[in-house]
Design a protein around this motif. Sequence first.
Motif, short mmCIF file in Angstrom:
data_model
loop_
_atom_site.label_atom_id
_atom_site.label_comp_id
_atom_site.label_asym_id
_atom_site.label_seq_id
_atom_site.Cartn_x
_atom_site.Cartn_y
_atom_site.Cartn_z
N ASP A 20 1.99 -9.07 9.27
CA ASP A 20 2.34 -7.66 9.48
C ASP A 20 3.36 -7.18 8.46
OD1 ASP A 20 0.60 -7.47 11.62
OD2 ASP A 20 2.17 -7.66 13.15
N ASN B 81 1.59 -6.91 5.02
CA ASN B 81 0.69 -5.75 5.00
C ASN B 81 1.46 -4.44 4.91
OD1 ASN B 81 -1.68 -7.25 5.15
ND2 ASN B 81 -1.64 -7.31 7.37
N THR B 82 2.57 -4.35 5.62
CA THR B 82 3.39 -3.14 5.58
C THR B 82 3.95 -2.92 4.18
OG1 THR B 82 3.96 -3.37 7.91
CG2 THR B 82 5.43 -2.01 6.56
N GLN C 279 3.09 0.24 1.62
CA GLN C 279 4.14 1.10 1.09
C GLN C 279 4.10 1.17 -0.43
OE1 GLN C 279 6.30 3.15 2.72
NE2 GLN C 279 5.00 2.65 4.44
#
Length: 72
Positions: free
Chosen positions: A20, A23-24, A28
């Motif tokens: 997570d 992926n974040t 961004q």
Amino acid sequence: MPKKIIITFDNELNPDLYSDIANTLWMQVNAMSDRGKRYGFQFTPDGDGELNKKMNANWDEIGEKWRWGNGR
């Protein structure tokens, strides 16, 4: 000259949280590159193959829900 960003966590992360976070960060940086300049970048996870598998599975799932790079 290429630049590198290294993020180190004090504790072991479970594969879901690790994925997570990666992926974040990817989303961004990708969103920032839409402002006119495309950034070439990649993530290289440390650890075993399980982290790679989890990250790839999450990217596949997200890719089915969202359009990446089409029509730009």
